[in-house]
Design a protein around this motif. Structure first.
Motif, short mmCIF file in Angstrom:
data_model
loop_
_atom_site.label_atom_id
_atom_site.label_comp_id
_atom_site.label_asym_id
_atom_site.label_seq_id
_atom_site.Cartn_x
_atom_site.Cartn_y
_atom_site.Cartn_z
N HIS A 185 0.87 -1.17 0.00
CA HIS A 185 0.00 0.00 0.00
C HIS A 185 0.90 1.22 0.00
O HIS A 185 1.62 1.48 0.97
CB HIS A 185 -0.92 0.01 1.22
CG HIS A 185 -2.19 -0.77 1.00
ND1 HIS A 185 -2.18 -2.12 0.74
CD2 HIS A 185 -3.50 -0.38 0.97
CE1 HIS A 185 -3.43 -2.53 0.58
NE2 HIS A 185 -4.26 -1.50 0.71
N TRP A 221 -7.89 6.37 4.12
CA TRP A 221 -8.76 6.57 2.97
C TRP A 221 -8.71 8.05 2.62
O TRP A 221 -9.37 8.86 3.29
CB TRP A 221 -10.21 6.23 3.30
CG TRP A 221 -10.54 4.77 3.35
CD1 TRP A 221 -9.73 3.71 3.12
CD2 TRP A 221 -11.84 4.22 3.63
NE1 TRP A 221 -10.42 2.53 3.26
CE2 TRP A 221 -11.72 2.81 3.56
CE3 TRP A 221 -13.09 4.77 3.94
CZ2 TRP A 221 -12.80 1.95 3.79
CZ3 TRP A 221 -14.16 3.93 4.17
CH2 TRP A 221 -14.01 2.53 4.09
N HIS A 281 -5.97 3.70 -5.31
CA HIS A 281 -6.79 3.43 -4.12
C HIS A 281 -8.04 4.30 -4.18
O HIS A 281 -8.31 4.94 -5.21
CB HIS A 281 -5.95 3.68 -2.84
CG HIS A 281 -6.45 2.94 -1.65
ND1 HIS A 281 -7.06 3.57 -0.59
CD2 HIS A 281 -6.45 1.61 -1.34
CE1 HIS A 281 -7.40 2.66 0.33
NE2 HIS A 281 -7.03 1.47 -0.11
N HIS A 282 -8.80 4.34 -3.06
CA HIS A 282 -10.10 5.03 -3.09
C HIS A 282 -9.98 6.52 -3.42
O HIS A 282 -10.95 7.14 -3.88
CB HIS A 282 -10.82 4.88 -1.75
CG HIS A 282 -10.88 3.47 -1.23
ND1 HIS A 282 -10.99 2.37 -2.05
CD2 HIS A 282 -10.83 2.98 0.04
CE1 HIS A 282 -11.01 1.28 -1.31
NE2 HIS A 282 -10.91 1.61 -0.04
N ASP A 299 -11.19 -4.17 -4.89
CA ASP A 299 -11.58 -3.89 -3.51
C ASP A 299 -13.09 -3.62 -3.44
O ASP A 299 -13.61 -2.82 -4.21
CB ASP A 299 -10.80 -2.65 -3.03
CG ASP A 299 -10.83 -2.50 -1.53
OD1 ASP A 299 -11.85 -2.86 -0.92
OD2 ASP A 299 -9.84 -2.03 -0.98
C1 FUL Z 1 -9.95 -2.44 2.16
C2 FUL Z 1 -9.60 -0.98 1.88
O1 FUL Z 1 -10.65 -0.12 2.23
C3 FUL Z 1 -8.36 -0.71 2.68
O2 FUL Z 1 -7.97 0.64 2.61
C4 FUL Z 1 -7.26 -1.63 2.16
O3 FUL Z 1 -6.93 -1.28 0.83
C5 FUL Z 1 -7.70 -3.08 2.25
C6 FUL Z 1 -6.74 -4.04 1.63
O4 FUL Z 1 -8.94 -3.25 1.62
O5 FUL Z 1 -11.16 -2.81 1.70
#
Ligand code: FUL
Length: 683
Positions: free
Chosen positions: A46, A57, A95-96, A181
């Motif tokens: 990450h 986030w 990522h988000h 995700d």
């Molecule tokens: C989750 C994410 O919301 C977290 O931030 C992270 O990436 C994890 C592996 O999965 O759902």
């Protein structure tokens, strides 16, 4: 001549007869899933905007100029993963918060507008090349949820997402896993810079066509999400699979981001229609992203080992995350810990005692399926019983009575997961003793038990869907670990240290120095009345082995604190025990600190029980001198708190207060806010 004919015919009939393999029990793994099963253990990284914004986030309004690693080196990541015995790396490409680690042609929110390499860098390329150099597989994490993109929530965003996937899946060589995700901010509790909050996770992403695209571009890649289609989430972020873990899943009833997924589908299903095996994901620190305040919270060797045994040892693969730091490196402490795990696994499985003993079975299917196949090196050879014979045992006779504490069994999964229950018995000087009773086996099951001096070991399949197939059995002796001390603090500030093993001494320091067996010996609870860093270790003088060092930053004691809310159970919020909690109908807790104190942050433990109702997702934290007029000191969201319910640490500029108030603006399940523990930061 005649006299030899009959025995010869009998011999040929027994020895030469080709026996057909058992029929598969559907569902069975696809070739791409079988290749993936072989990997077993691989790394997550990450690293992107959150690394620099210090968030879990990001909101999506961060600026590309914030992305500025000083010593970024993906080759270091690959080297660490390789040396740790991992087989690949999956990177958070987006990522988000929407920031992209490659110069995507479809957005400005990427490395191309960052200071890193003057905007000429492409981290996906660099990592894919580093993986190739180190002989590792390369995988992509891509967040469907996007808090930055203006079209998120509209059909146009799906085109954007597919365009980006096309870039990622065509420009960087072979991809072994595409990680989708399911997180989406908990349906309405969160907001973002640009997002529309009304996506229907079942229909919005049109998964079927996205899956088709991935298949077309990377036919060898497995796709991960809550519901697969190839690999499923294990349902928690602790890295633990379950005693009963099936590779099978009712896949058509599951979609990514389903709110009740963990309860319903995490263990898989005995009668599941598709092969969608579990992958256990966990970070080496509490958070997924790097936060300096977690430098002393990197998981200990006993914790990592527990994860190993509960994931790989329970029919799951293991994906351990490195929160790469702001330099762009895996932090030294994380490297140290992952190497300790690698060494310990090597030590635990150094000598397979099953290989030196004799093997027999209560039933054998015939030529090619003999019991002896379970101790050879060939994973394609296996022991099987005749059709209809389910209850059956394998007996391993050791060359001499030997101390053992680990047992490994592996089903031959190309023919499907079949075993429903089993027992493990050991013959000692005193006769046979049952030491384990279990349910599923699957690709790999590792049993741990107390040391026992064994003459023979008997593994019995007591129930299965059809005649069982076993490709490997192993027996080992894993040397003991000395566990680090556990710290318990009382409301008055007193600290108790304890270890599970008897006869082990505990030594500690309170001046920041590293403890050793010459430091203060712990005898009685220690009074800690001001902010202190306590470090402690356990030492077994008999074996000369030391534990790892426990490091805890303790803030002021809560001796004078009182909860103002009128409910006697509310004291649980300040009892220094994160396992107890209180649900507040007013969605807030008000605490009198007993005197005016300068604080610069607060902490919140969400409830730790299984159902975790009332976990706060958005909050306001206020301070007051008189308990009447309040000032907001900070407000915000606790990101990813539902799936990763760890202690939340929030800092702000110093402020003097006598009263504090933590108010919930929303919880992850719309239930009254629950508080396991609330604290302040004063240092
Ligand atoms: C989750 C994410 O919301 C977290 O931030 C992270 O990436 C994890 C592996 O999965 O759902």
């Amino acid at each position: 001549m005649k006299k030899y004919l009959l025995p010869l015919l009998i011999f040929l009939a027994c020895e030469g007869k080709e026996v057909s393999p058992p029929a598969p029990v559907e569902p069975i793994p696809s070739p791409r899933q079988l290749t993936w099963h072989e990997l077993e253990y691989y790394a997550f990284v990450h690293f992107n905007m959150n690394t620099f914004s210090d968030m879990e986030w990001g909101m999506g309004d961060e600026l590309p100029s914030e992305f500025n690693p000083t010593a970024l080196d993906p080759r270091q990541w690959a080297k660490v993963a390789k040396e740790a015995g991992m087989k690949g790396i999956i990177i958070t490409a987006k990522h988000h918060d929407g920031f992209c680690l490659w110069p995507s042609a479809y957005t400005e929110h990427s490395v191309k507008n960052s200071p890193w390499k003057d905007g000429k860098g492409d981290l996906i390329r660099e990592l894919s090349e580093a993986c190739k150099e180190y002989g590792l597989k390369f995988g992509i994490y891509y967040s469907p949820w996007d808090r930055n993109h203006a079209d998120y929530g509209k059909p146009e965003y799906i085109t954007y997402m597919r365009n980006q996937l096309t870039e990622l899946l065509t420009n960087y060589g072979d991809i072994f896993e595409v990680w989708f995700d399911g997180a989406n901010g908990g349906d309405g509790y969160y907001g973002g810079a640009n997002e529309v909050r009304t996506v229907d996770k079942l229909t919005y992403y049109d998964w079927e066509n996205t899956y088709n695209l991935v298949r077309e571009l990377q036919p060898g890649a497995v796709m991960f999400s809550d519901g697969g289609p190839d690999v499923r989430w294990v349902g928690n972020e602790h890295g633990f699979a379950y005693e009963t873990t099936w590779g099978n899943l009712m896949r058509d009833s599951v979609y990514a981001g389903m709110p009740d997924y963990p309860e319903r589908f995490a263990s898989g299903q005995e009668n599941g229609t598709h092969w969608v095996p579990a992958e256990s994901d966990v970070s080496i620190r509490p958070g997924w992203y790097y936060h300096e305040y977690e430098d002393h919270k990197v998981r200990t060797l006993p914790q990592l080992l527990e994860i190993y045994y509960k994931s790989i040892g329970q029919n799951s693969s293991l994906l351990i995350n490195f929160p790469v730091d702001r330099r762009g490196l895996i932090h030294e402490k994380d490297v140290e810990q992952i190497m300790k795990l690698a060494d310990k696994i090597r030590e635990d499985f150094a000598v397979d005692l099953a290989k030196t003993g004799k093997v027999s079975a209560t039933n054998e299917r015939g030529k090619g399926f003999e019991a002896i196949n379970i101790t050879d090196e060939d994973k394609e050879s296996y022991w099987a019983t005749e059709d209809g014979v389910i209850e059956s045992s394998i007996v391993l006779t050791l060359s001499e009575p030997t101390l053992i504490n680990r047992f490994v069994a592996q089903e031959y999964i190309p023919l499907g997961q079949r075993i429903k229950s089993f027992t493990l018995e050991v013959e000692t000087e005193k006769g046979w003793e049952q030491i384990y009773q279990g349910t599923t086996v699957g690709i790999k099951r590792i049993l741990r038990f107390d040391d026992i001096l064994a003459k023979q070991v008997r593994f019995t399949i007591t129930d299965a869907k059809a005649s069982p197939t076993i490709s490997n059995i192993g027996i080992f002796y894993a040397p003991k670990l000395v566990t680090e001390p556990e710290l318990i603090r009382s409301k008055t500030g007193e600290v108790t240290l304890q270890v599970p093993e008897k006869g082990v001494g505990i030594y500690y320091t309170m001046d920041g120095s590293e403890p050793n067996e010459n430091s203060n010996k712990y005898e009685n609870p220690i009074a800690v009345s001001e902010p202190t860093t306590l470090k402690a270790m356990a030492f077994d003088s008999q074996s000369g082995k030391k534990s790892e060092v426990l490091v805890r930053h303790l803030d002021i004691p809560k001796a004078k604190w009182k909860v103002i809310n009128q409910d006697e159970k509310a004291t649980k919020v300040i009892d220094e025990d994160s396992q107890t909690f209180w649900a507040s109908e007013q969605n807030e807790v008000v605490i009198d600190l007993g005197e005016s104190i300068t604080i610069n942050g607060f902490t919140y433990w969400p409830p730790q029980n299984r159902f975790m109702s009332g976990v706060i997702s958005k909050y306001v934290f206020e301070g007051s001198m008189d308990g009447k007029s309040w000032k907001t000191l900070i407000s915000g969201e606790f990101s990813n708190i539902k799936n990763n319910p760890i202690e939340q640490v929030v800092s702000f500029a110093s402020y003097s207060v006598r009263f504090i108030k933590l108010k919930s603006l929303s919880t992850t399940d719309n239930q009254p806010a629950s508080f396991a523990e609330v604290g302040v930061l004063t240092k």
